[in-house]
Design a protein around this motif. Structure first.
Motif, short mmCIF file in Angstrom:
data_model
loop_
_atom_site.label_atom_id
_atom_site.label_comp_id
_atom_site.label_asym_id
_atom_site.label_seq_id
_atom_site.Cartn_x
_atom_site.Cartn_y
_atom_site.Cartn_z
N MET A 6 0.87 -1.20 0.00
CA MET A 6 0.00 0.00 0.00
C MET A 6 0.89 1.24 0.00
SD MET A 6 -2.75 1.27 2.86
CE MET A 6 -3.76 -0.18 2.81
N THR A 7 0.61 2.14 -0.88
CA THR A 7 1.40 3.37 -0.94
C THR A 7 0.89 4.38 0.08
OG1 THR A 7 -0.05 4.39 -2.57
CG2 THR A 7 1.74 3.00 -3.42
N ASP A 8 1.70 5.42 0.29
CA ASP A 8 1.27 6.48 1.22
C ASP A 8 0.01 7.16 0.72
OD1 ASP A 8 4.63 7.56 2.21
OD2 ASP A 8 3.28 6.04 3.03
N LEU A 67 -2.90 4.98 1.56
CA LEU A 67 -3.18 5.03 3.00
C LEU A 67 -3.89 6.33 3.35
CD1 LEU A 67 -2.91 3.96 5.88
CD2 LEU A 67 -0.67 5.05 6.00
N ASP A 68 -3.40 7.45 2.82
CA ASP A 68 -4.05 8.74 3.11
C ASP A 68 -5.49 8.75 2.62
OD1 ASP A 68 -1.12 10.87 2.62
OD2 ASP A 68 -1.85 9.72 4.34
N GLN A 98 -7.46 6.20 2.39
CA GLN A 98 -8.27 5.41 3.33
C GLN A 98 -8.47 6.14 4.65
OE1 GLN A 98 -7.68 1.27 3.84
NE2 GLN A 98 -6.91 0.91 1.78
N LEU A 99 -7.42 6.79 5.11
CA LEU A 99 -7.55 7.51 6.38
C LEU A 99 -8.62 8.60 6.29
CD1 LEU A 99 -3.83 7.84 7.53
CD2 LEU A 99 -5.59 6.36 8.49
N HIS A 100 -8.67 9.28 5.15
CA HIS A 100 -9.64 10.36 5.01
C HIS A 100 -11.06 9.85 4.84
CE1 HIS A 100 -7.09 13.88 5.15
NE2 HIS A 100 -6.18 13.23 4.44
N ALA A 101 -11.23 8.52 4.75
CA ALA A 101 -12.58 7.97 4.73
C ALA A 101 -13.25 8.09 6.10
CB ALA A 101 -12.54 6.51 4.30
N LEU A 102 -12.43 8.28 7.13
CA LEU A 102 -12.99 8.44 8.48
C LEU A 102 -13.41 9.89 8.68
CD1 LEU A 102 -13.55 7.50 11.36
CD2 LEU A 102 -11.17 8.01 11.91
N ARG A 103 -14.71 10.08 8.76
CA ARG A 103 -15.22 11.44 8.95
C ARG A 103 -15.97 11.51 10.27
NH1 ARG A 103 -14.44 14.31 4.55
NH2 ARG A 103 -14.28 13.30 2.53
N PRO A 104 -15.86 12.64 10.96
CA PRO A 104 -16.63 12.78 12.20
C PRO A 104 -18.12 12.84 11.88
CG PRO A 104 -15.52 14.84 11.63
CD PRO A 104 -15.05 13.83 10.66
N PRO A 105 -18.96 12.48 12.82
CA PRO A 105 -20.41 12.49 12.56
C PRO A 105 -20.89 13.90 12.24
CG PRO A 105 -19.94 12.10 14.89
CD PRO A 105 -18.64 12.05 14.18
#
Lengths: 112, 182
Positions: free
Chosen positions: A1-3, A6-7, A9-16
């Protein structure tokens, strides 16, 4: 997985998501919480002066006591030693004068 | 150009309550996002966000302007999240496990993005608090390593190492299996 992956995927997490009313109410809740807290008080200043004064007095008292006891005690001891030494010297001189011409030692009676 | 929040801080210290409310409005979303990503719990995130601003008000006199106000606020929030982490250690383990189970048991449920969000949250919660904080500050909040170091109270080198180590772990955990669904 490249950086990059990964970024992504990480940005898929959003606050409610929250409504506008929530944000308005949040500010009010914070200020209400602030009012229930007592205002911050400055820390009391710590003064070391009394402790220094007590320490100085104690040290001075110990010094005076030690000087008094030590001075008197030493003086008496010294006087005793010096008196003994003088007596020994006089006795020795008296005895020394008893040597006769032949080198024999005759102890004479000690002179007062 | 100076920090625009500094004038608001000065007004607040001079007794202007509206200035502090403006500060809260300017930074509330940022702090909410941070606390949510650090805790994984919306309820805890709200409490910690509120506590962050209350603490900031109490300690406002201690803000000297050596760093940006937002950085100073981040530091308060991060410290509260660390304290929360220590208190809630056991509950956090359960939540992490639940989040992982949801991601495993329901690969076809809902939008793929929502499921991915759950997996990412679970992976973040598996990191140590210090590594998680470094990732959240740099990846989500866009802080540089130097700014993140000021917020975390450590050296820039430490932050760089934590990010490197965290990213390595996250890549391993988030690696999609060959048989995953679309």
């Amino acid at each position: 997985m490249t950086d990059f992956d990964l970024d992504a995927q990480l940005h898929a997490l959003r606050p409610p998501e929250r409504s506008k009313e929530y944000w308005v109410d949040f500010t009010a809740r914070v200020t209400r919480g602030r009012h229930y807290r007592p205002p911050p008080r400055p820390a009391p200043a710590v003064s070391w002066l009394p402790q220094i004064a007590w320490g100085f007095c104690l040290a001075f008292g110990c010094f005076v006591l030690g000087y008094y006891l030590g001075h008197n005690g030493v003086s008496r001891q010294l006087d005793r030693v010096w008196r003994q030494d003088r007596q020994e010297i006089v006795r020795f001189q008296t005895q020394l004068s008893a040597y006769d011409e032949h080198g024999l030692r005759k102890q004479l009676a000690e002179q007062p | 150009m100076g920090d625009p929040d500094e004038s608001l801080v000065v007004q607040c210290l001079n007794g202007d309550p509206a200035a502090f409310e403006t500060l809260v409005r300017n930074h509330q979303r940022m702090i909410h996002s941070l606390t949510y990503r650090m805790t994984g719990s919306p309820a805890d995130a709200e409490d910690l966000a509120q506590e962050t601003f209350v603490r900031a008000y109490e300690q406002l006199a201690g803000y000297h302007g050596s760093a940006k106000f937002s950085t100073w606020l981040y530091r308060i929030a991060i410290n509260l999240c660390f304290n929360w982490q220590q208190r809630e250690g056991r509950r956090l383990e359960v939540h992490t496990q639940w989040a992982q189970n949801v991601a495993i048991d329901r690969p076809e449920a809902g939008a793929g993005r929502a499921d991915l969000g759950g997996r990412v949250q679970a992976a973040l919660l598996r990191l140590s608090a210090a590594q998680r904080a470094a990732v959240v500050l740099t990846v989500y909040d866009g802080l540089s390593h130097a700014e993140a170091a000021r917020a975390l109270g450590c050296s820039e080198t430490t932050v760089s190492w934590r990010i490197f180590s965290a990213r390595r772990k996250l890549k391993a955990w988030l690696q999609t299996p060959a048989t995953s669904h679309d």
